[in-house]
Design a protein around this motif. Structure first.
Motif, PDB file in Angstrom:
ATOM      1  N   LEU A 431       8.617   2.210   4.790  1.00 19.08           N
ATOM      2  CA  LEU A 431       7.562   3.065   4.884  1.00 19.08           C
ATOM      3  C   LEU A 431       6.159   2.154   4.358  1.00 19.08           C
ATOM      4  O   LEU A 431       6.230   1.548   3.380  1.00 19.08           O
ATOM      5  N   PRO A 432       5.144   2.377   4.901  1.00 21.76           N
ATOM      6  CA  PRO A 432       3.864   1.988   4.317  1.00 21.76           C
ATOM      7  C   PRO A 432       3.683   2.294   2.860  1.00 21.76           C
ATOM      8  O   PRO A 432       3.205   1.573   2.145  1.00 21.76           O
ATOM      9  N   TYR A 442      -0.701  -2.393   5.105  1.00 19.97           N
ATOM     10  CA  TYR A 442      -0.965  -1.441   5.960  1.00 19.97           C
ATOM     11  C   TYR A 442      -2.563  -0.790   5.868  1.00 19.97           C
ATOM     12  O   TYR A 442      -3.036  -0.519   6.896  1.00 19.97           O
ATOM     13  N   GLN A 449       2.742   2.072  11.575  1.00 22.69           N
ATOM     14  CA  GLN A 449       4.036   2.518  10.527  1.00 22.69           C
ATOM     15  C   GLN A 449       5.121   1.660  11.103  1.00 22.69           C
ATOM     16  O   GLN A 449       6.119   1.341  10.093  1.00 22.69           O
TER      17      GLN A 449
END
Length: 479
Positions: A431-432, A442, A449
């Motif tokens: 995940l970011p 990000y 994402q």
């Protein structure tokens, strides 16, 4: 019109802050309530008052780390404060040892690493190193990507992976401006650099906080891991995962830029040359000299007999005495990381010494658990938790638990579990928000994402497998 818009934005910001504050308060209170319920359900009639307090603290700390109702470092402070409050009232318990976790050898080792990293940053040696090394990889896009990833991993072994990611992304930003947001090479760079920063943190004890948690936990059961021992464990894995993700990015993005200009390095050179040239050269020589001395002593600590924590004092004293680092720089060091590590070490020590760990081990001692299956489970759980919470917090939770399970897993080296968990904590990339480096990439606005998913899956699956295989090899045949 502009005044009313400004007023509206201020009011909206106040509302958002108020909602966020209320949400944190609710999460904190709910975590406390759930922890009390779990303590009531799981406590045994034989538990002492101290063990009941610690069981509640364990659940409460885990809940706060998962929900982040308060910052992770604040949980570390809460742990030590709670132990002093709850255990200090017992006349037969000495709480000084838990407070002294602030000055544990692992903490001093980390602090020495922070000073070395800050010295490199202040003298621009990190960017100078990149300017020298990157041209060695040629001008083909795929090799420039590899070069930047390797340099990022190397820098992250010695300094914060967050700082190294910010440095590298800022340095190569001219490439993004030139190629555009949708260019495959832009995305490959923005995914490769933060991943390499996380992998590079595996290489040394000071590279990542979970490494320090693992070393501290092992010291608590009488096993010393030297700086060189950790590098034997971490460096090959860091290299393998960096190269593996590089190959994955090449396959995914099919880089079509055959040759790429390295003109952006000229801007790095101008930045390095700012200020008084002679004074800057002197400072660089000082940092290089003490860096080599400190690193050499760390690597040979088993031969010289000098503790790593004592060696860490060299850059601290030298850089402050010689004007490389001043008081303002010291205030900017990541003290929050040290607070989190100290809290995790104190919690693990309290659970072990107050008999809580022994109780739960006795409850499952009749269960036959396959050691290798247990390793895989802990490796995967570490990656999953680290994707949703601080990897240091994940290591702080899992390493003490894993150590207590060794007695039911067979006659294996107790260093295997902490090493596997400590290294696996750096494989969370899905995940970011999984890691600060991912968040930095990000924040550029050039990634979605979903772009993180492939690298996260590859690292999350291949990482624990490679780590387990290599740790078993070195524990059986090397360490």
């Amino acid at each position: 019109m502009s005044d009313s818009r400004t007023y509206s934005m201020k009011q909206l910001t106040k509302i958002e802050l108020r909602v966020a504050r209320q949400s944190k308060i609710i999460q904190f209170m709910m975590t406390g309530i759930v922890s009390l319920l779990l303590t009531f359900v799981l406590k045994d009639s034989s538990f002492t008052e101290t063990q009941i307090y610690l069981l509640f603290l364990l659940f409460f700390a885990i809940g706060l780390w998962v929900t982040e109702a308060i910052p992770p470092f604040a949980v570390g402070i809460l742990i030590i404060g709670f132990i002093v409050f709850a255990l200090g009232r017992q006349s037969d318990i000495e709480v000084k040892k838990y407070v002294q976790m602030w000055s544990d050898g692992v903490i001093w080792l980390f602090l020495g690493g922070f000073f070395l990293a800050e010295g490199m940053k202040k003298t621009k040696l990190d960017t100078a190193f990149m300017k020298i090394a990157l041209p060695k990889f040629g001008t083909k896009a795929k090799y420039i990507l590899l070069g930047l990833m390797i340099i990022t991993a190397g820098i992250s072994a010695l300094m914060s992976n967050t700082a190294s990611t910010a440095l590298m992304i800022a340095t190569v930003s001219p490439i993004f401006a030139k190629l555009g947001k949708e260019a495959p090479f832009t995305k490959a760079l923005l995914l490769g650099i933060p991943a390499a920063a996380s992998f590079g943190g595996m290489a040394t004890i000071i590279g990542s906080a979970p490494n320090a948690i693992a070393v501290g936990a092992l010291e608590g059961i009488g096993i010393k891991i030297s700086f060189l021992d950790w590098m034997i464990a971490g460096v090959p894995i860091a290299i393998l995962l960096t190269v593996l993700l590089w190959r994955v990015l090449l396959i995914k993005y099919q880089l079509k830029v055959s040759n790429l200009s390295l003109d952006f390095l000229d801007e790095v050179d101008e930045e390095v040359q700012e200020g008084h040239a002679e004074e800057e050269r002197i400072k660089k020589r000082i940092v290089i000299g003490f860096f080599i001395l400190t690193f050499a002593l760390w690597l040979t600590s088993t031969l010289t007999g000098i503790p790593n924590s004592a060696i860490s004092g060299i850059p601290i004293v030298a850089f402050t005495m010689l004007g490389i680092i001043d008081a303002d720089d010291v205030r900017k060091l990541p003290w929050d990381t040290l607070m989190l590590v100290a809290g995790g070490l104190a919690l693990g020590l309290a659970i072990k010494e107050q008999g809580l760990a022994d109780y739960f081990v006795s409850q499952i001692s009749h269960v036959q658990v396959d050691f290798y299956l247990l390793l895989v489970v802990f490796g995967v759980i570490t990656v999953v938790l680290s994707n949703f919470m601080s990897n240091t917090a994940a290591a702080s939770i899992l390493i003490p638990v894993a150590i207590t399970l060794l007695s039911v897993a067979g006659d294996y080296s107790p260093m295997i579990f902490p090493l596997v968990i400590g290294l696996s904590a750096s494989c969370a990339l899905f995940l970011p928000v999984s890691t600060p480096p991912n968040a930095i990439a990000y924040s550029t606005g050039k990634l979605d994402q979903k772009d993180f998913r492939l690298g996260g899956i590859v690292a999350g699956l291949a990482g624990p497998i490679l780590i387990i295989g290599w740790i078993l090899v070195i524990v059986w045949f090397i360490l």
